[in-house]
Design a protein around this motif. Structure first.
Motif, PDB file in Angstrom:
ATOM      1  N   ASN A 184      58.188  24.588  39.165  1.00 28.52           N
ATOM      2  CA  ASN A 184      56.818  24.390  39.653  1.00 28.52           C
ATOM      3  C   ASN A 184      56.084  25.731  39.658  1.00 28.52           C
ATOM      4  OD1 ASN A 184      56.599  21.425  40.922  1.00 28.52           O
ATOM      5  ND2 ASN A 184      58.647  22.222  41.260  1.00 28.52           N
ATOM      6  N   LEU A 185      55.002  25.814  38.888  1.00 30.98           N
ATOM      7  CA  LEU A 185      54.200  27.044  38.763  1.00 30.98           C
ATOM      8  C   LEU A 185      52.739  26.700  39.012  1.00 30.98           C
ATOM      9  CD1 LEU A 185      53.741  30.019  37.913  1.00 30.98           C
ATOM     10  CD2 LEU A 185      53.652  29.214  35.537  1.00 30.98           C
ATOM     11  N   ARG A 186      52.108  27.511  39.844  1.00 32.02           N
ATOM     12  CA  ARG A 186      50.669  27.350  40.096  1.00 32.02           C
ATOM     13  C   ARG A 186      49.962  28.631  39.667  1.00 32.02           C
ATOM     14  NH1 ARG A 186      48.714  25.058  45.714  1.00 32.02           N
ATOM     15  NH2 ARG A 186      49.618  23.226  44.705  1.00 32.02           N
ATOM     16  N   VAL A 187      48.926  28.486  38.860  1.00 27.90           N
ATOM     17  CA  VAL A 187      48.168  29.622  38.343  1.00 27.90           C
ATOM     18  C   VAL A 187      46.738  29.536  38.848  1.00 27.90           C
ATOM     19  CG1 VAL A 187      47.302  30.763  36.278  1.00 27.90           C
ATOM     20  CG2 VAL A 187      49.618  29.854  36.295  1.00 27.90           C
ATOM     21  N   TYR A 188      46.284  30.588  39.526  1.00 26.44           N
ATOM     22  CA  TYR A 188      44.907  30.707  39.997  1.00 26.44           C
ATOM     23  C   TYR A 188      44.158  31.646  39.057  1.00 26.44           C
ATOM     24  CZ  TYR A 188      46.783  28.755  44.339  1.00 26.44           C
ATOM     25  OH  TYR A 188      47.389  27.956  45.265  1.00 26.44           O
ATOM     26  N   SER A 189      42.997  31.202  38.587  1.00 29.73           N
ATOM     27  CA  SER A 189      42.266  32.020  37.621  1.00 29.73           C
ATOM     28  C   SER A 189      40.814  31.567  37.564  1.00 29.73           C
ATOM     29  CB  SER A 189      42.913  31.900  36.239  1.00 29.73           C
ATOM     30  OG  SER A 189      42.124  32.550  35.261  1.00 29.73           O
ATOM     31  N   PRO A 190      39.900  32.501  37.259  1.00 25.91           N
ATOM     32  CA  PRO A 190      38.494  32.099  37.063  1.00 25.91           C
ATOM     33  C   PRO A 190      38.250  31.495  35.688  1.00 25.91           C
ATOM     34  CG  PRO A 190      38.715  34.478  36.811  1.00 25.91           C
ATOM     35  CD  PRO A 190      40.067  33.972  37.216  1.00 25.91           C
ATOM     36  N   HIS A 191      39.279  31.446  34.826  1.00 23.88           N
ATOM     37  CA  HIS A 191      39.103  30.986  33.453  1.00 23.88           C
ATOM     38  C   HIS A 191      39.671  29.594  33.226  1.00 23.88           C
ATOM     39  CE1 HIS A 191      38.063  35.148  32.798  1.00 23.88           C
ATOM     40  NE2 HIS A 191      39.296  35.538  33.152  1.00 23.88           N
ATOM     41  N   VAL A 192      39.997  28.862  34.282  1.00 24.35           N
ATOM     42  CA  VAL A 192      40.636  27.558  34.096  1.00 24.35           C
ATOM     43  C   VAL A 192      39.850  26.479  34.822  1.00 24.35           C
ATOM     44  CG1 VAL A 192      42.927  28.587  33.871  1.00 24.35           C
ATOM     45  CG2 VAL A 192      42.156  27.793  36.122  1.00 24.35           C
TER      46      VAL A 192
END
Length: 850
Positions: A122-130
């Motif tokens: 389980n991976l969570r990615v926080y980004s302004p590009h998604v």
């Protein structure tokens, strides 16, 4: 950024998933996810990296690289970092570390030699590009095992994929490289199996820039050739040169857009191609056709809480009630808990003894109900079971008369002989009285143990409470038995022959009535009991059948049913006795018999004995006790009826002595009946006063003081480790469920809806040739621009564009008409065009692998 009104819903759903993950459970709301499926090296991981806007954070290489499912949650956020569920609290800002952690976590489960595992990362990615999406990267489908992989690797990966994509709430992103024969795409085939209507499948064509010169995938991307219901979207990933040169995301996306705008076959649909459009399309489909129908229309439009979560919350409500105000750091907590536990124990004990209208147990009898059965069924039965050996009793009466007279010949019946015989019979009452007390003691102790179950959180407190109360009950046992023995001694101390119910010496010539029910129960013909019994009769005479039986002090009647309108028979109780009957080999019922002591008389029709059957032995004992009240007694071993005992068989031929023996025998029966009646009345009162009521008073007034004096309060209120863990888990689950319900209540319904795409003719998936054919090089140089050529059907007329197989479109706001497959607002049927495939299409040689 897509549909902002519904994009705000995704963070709430992520909170739902976090709420369930915090209690160690999966979110059982079955919310939608997007699974990426395809063959090895099809570009699945590159598509995911484009979504995230970061390159090289997923493992890459040749062969099977993704060996465990990767659940990837994309969250729009100003800061950019990643988090793993198995590394809670740790933020990864270097995405090369993310790749290293994925590789390490994969090797930890599967080993380092190409092994696979269905356990997800389980991976969570926080980004302004998604955009806010949840994707699942699955291992690529393969047919040949390498390294530590099992021989059935193809089936294992297939089962792993089906585990995710079979769910109706899972969208399928079927990735196929453009330089592969599309008709033989494993991704599209497995998607067709689980999604035959095509509502959940979106085709993704990769490696468009690697197609042979002069070829293109225009017809496929326009959904004319080999159509899918939701169509295809083309993407261009980085080449190996771009990877080696570490081209950044902005440059890669700009190059992708430039490719579509500059390519003559794709420029007219460039706005509907590329990674950004794929992101928006997935976001719209996810929210519009999965989240809203499952959450909004079902939960909000129906104006009630989600049934699944609400039912779980209600099931926990009662258990959590006692923990809601739990404060482990409160110094007075143990004192309060001790007082509450002792008070609750006293209340529960009294309810089980005295009965209660709330929380009635329908599974079994409570302690008070069982004690009542002992008082009014078991104890009277024990009294009647006292065996009077008729022959021995008459001999004792004869000897007593002779011994009273001595050398003289008595003219009158001596009362001293009567008293001697009566006292001997009264002494026999001690045994059933002691047995009754023992039975009540056992039920009291069982009741105490049942009531202390609620003290299980504090093992020492439960143990001490059981010990103190049981010790007190045992102390009262001795006093109660002494008092009962005193009652027997009181009966022995004075034989009251002036009792109003005693027949007296003046009536000695009158035989005692065959039924003594009028002496013990003066209710006459009042109903004693009603109920269903099975009358066992041989098959030749009608067979066994259930009847409604009514027992009075005078007769036993049975009817067709409980309305008592159709009486089958009425049997007088005169001269009847009870006896036990062994149940048959195949019978499951318990049986007792009724017979007439006069051997010449039948009981029912031509039967000397009738057999009555009950479902349980308890019912049999209860019916026997009811018959005792009516004066019908059990058969006694070695009973000699008065009619069959003649002076010549046992005693002297003196007729005067025989009359005196018979007189005293009748008087003994009469007086013993009076004593039995008195003992049956006083025994329950004595036990209730000296034992049960005393135990209740002790629990309410003295138990707490005994507990304080028995040891340290802290040790008494020491909570068990299992109970503490259980409390924490219950509270965590309870609050997580409440939070989930609160989140669902915040879901907005402001959504712009689009209609469901109409069905398409996708029979090419079944008709596609399994063996690809290469096209000649000469033909490749002269052929017009076309997609990778595959033999397929000529597009026919459209299927009926009805709502998507039972899924009605959500009412939409007024807006522009939806675009067709050609990217225009024209309502012209795209399927009305002439056939686009020649009779013998040429094959495109596969491109250079990436």
């Amino acid at each position: 950024m897509g549909n902002r009104g519904m994009e705000d819903l995704i963070p709430l759903i992520n909170k739902l998933q976090d709420a369930f993950s915090s209690i160690g459970q999966s979110c059982n709301l079955d919310l939608p996810q997007i699974a990426v499926v395809g063959g090895q090296s099809a570009g699945k991981s590159s598509v995911l990296e484009n979504f995230v806007g970061r390159y090289d954070f997923l493992p890459r290489g040749s062969g099977i690289v993704t060996r465990r499912p990767l659940i990837l949650q994309l969250c729009f956020n100003k800061a950019e970092y990643a988090e793993f569920l198995h590394c809670k609290g740790k933020k990864f800002v270097d995405f090369e570390e993310v790749r290293a952690e994925i590789e390490a976590e994969t090797d930890r489960i599967t080993g380092s030699n190409k092994g696979i595992s269905p356990i997800p990362i389980n991976l969570r990615v926080y980004s302004p590009h998604v955009l806010n999406l949840t994707l699942i990267d699955l291992p690529g489908m393969t047919k040949v095992a390498v390294g530590d992989q099992p021989l059935d690797i193809e089936h294992q990966i297939r089962d792993m994929l089906l585990q995710f994509i079979t769910k109706e709430s899972c969208l399928i992103l079927a990735v196929t490289p453009a330089n592969q024969d599309l008709a033989n795409s494993d991704a599209l085939k497995i998607a067709k199996e689980v999604d035959p209507q095509g509502l959940r499948t979106i085709g993704v064509i990769t490696k468009l820039d690697l197609m042979d010169e002069g070829t293109d995938a225009k017809d496929i991307l326009e959904n004319k050739l080999l159509p899918l219901r939701r169509g295809y979207i083309g993407v261009v990933n980085r080449s190996q040169k771009d990877i080696d040169g570490k081209k950044d995301i902005r440059a890669a996306l700009a190059a992708e857009r430039k490719f579509f705008l500059s390519h003559p076959a794709y420029r007219h649909m460039a706005e509907r191609m590329g990674t950004p459009h794929l992101q928006k399309q997935l976001n719209q489909v996810t929210l519009e056709f999965h989240i809203k129908p499952r959450l909004l229309s079902h939960f909000i439009l129906s104006h009630h809480c989600p049934h699944t979560l609400q039912s779980q919350l209600l099931s926990l409500e009662k258990e959590v009630e006692e923990y809601k105000n739990f404060r482990p750091d409160d110094p007075t907590r143990k004192t309060k808990a001790l007082l509450q536990m002792v008070q609750q124990f006293g209340v529960d004990f009294e309810k089980r003894i005295e009965g209660s209208g709330d929380q009635v147990d329908t599974a079994e009898l409570s302690g008070g109900a069982k004690i009542n059965r002992i008082f009014h069924e078991r104890f009277p039965f024990e009294l009647v079971k006292i065996v009077f050996d008729e022959k021995e009793l008459r001999r004792e009466i004869s000897h007593a008369i002779k011994n009273v007279h001595g050398v003289r010949t008595g003219l009158f019946t001596p009362d001293l002989a009567f008293e001697a015989i009566v006292k001997k019979q009264i002494i026999k009452l001690k045994e059933p009285c002691i047995k009754c007390i023992d039975l009540v003691i056992q039920e009291l102790i069982n009741t105490v143990r049942q009531c202390t179950c609620k003290l299980g959180s504090y093992p020492r407190l439960r143990e001490e409470t059981e010990r103190i109360v049981t010790t007190y009950v045992r102390e009262r046992e001795g006093k109660t038995k002494d008092q009962v023995m005193l009652l027997i001694d009181i009966e022995l101390s004075y034989i009251n022959t002036n009792h109003e119910d005693f027949i007296g010496f003046a009536k000695y010539e009158s035989p005692l009535p065959s039924s003594t029910a009028h002496l013990m129960y003066p209710e006459g013909s009042w109903v004693i009991r009603k109920g269903w019994l099975t009358l066992n009769i041989s098959i030749m005479k009608g067979g066994s059948k259930e009847y409604w039986f009514v027992l009075t002090a005078e007769s036993l009647s049975w009817y067709k049913d409980e309305e008592e309108k159709e009486k089958k028979y009425m049997l007088p109780l005169d001269n009847l006795k009870l006896r036990d009957v062994e149940k048959g080999f195949m019978s499951t019922k318990h049986i007792f018999g009724i017979f007439n002591t006069e051997s010449s008389r039948n009981v029912y029709k031509d039967l000397r004995q009738i057999e009555l059957a009950c479902d349980t032995q308890e019912d049999v004992d209860s019916w026997k006790a009811s018959f005792l009240r009516a004066g019908v007694y059990p058969e006694k071993d070695q009973v000699l009826n008065a009619n069959s005992v003649t002076p010549s068989e046992t005693f002297s031929m003196d007729p005067q002595l025989e009359r005196q023996v018979e007189t005293i025998r009748n008087l003994v029966d009469s007086y013993i009946g009076i004593v039995n009646k008195s003992i049956r009345d006083l025994m329950p009162k004595t036990i209730m006063h000296l034992m049960i009521n005393s135990a209740k008073d002790f629990i309410h007034s003295e138990l707490l003081a005994y507990l304080y004096s028995s040891g340290d309060q802290n040790s008494l209120m020491e909570e068990s480790a299992d109970q503490a863990q259980r409390r924490d888990e219950l509270l965590r689950m309870y609050h997580a469920l409440k939070e989930a319900l609160h989140i669902i209540g915040d879901i907005t319904t402001t959504t712009v809806s689009v209609p469901v795409p109409p069905p398409v003719n996708d029979s090419w998936m079944q008709e596609a040739s399994p063996t690809p054919q290469r096209r000649p090089a000469a033909a490749a140089a002269t052929a017009p621009s076309r997609p990778p050529a595959v033999r397929g059907p000529t597009p026919g007329p459209p299927l009926n564009p009805s709502p998507a197989f039972g899924v009605p479109p959500i009412p939409s706001r007024p807006g522009p008409p939806p675009m067709n497959a050609f990217g225009s607002n024209s309502q012209q049927d795209p399927f009305s065009a002439p056939p686009l495939i020649p009779s013998r299409p040429a094959r495109i040689p596969p491109g250079v692998p990436r």
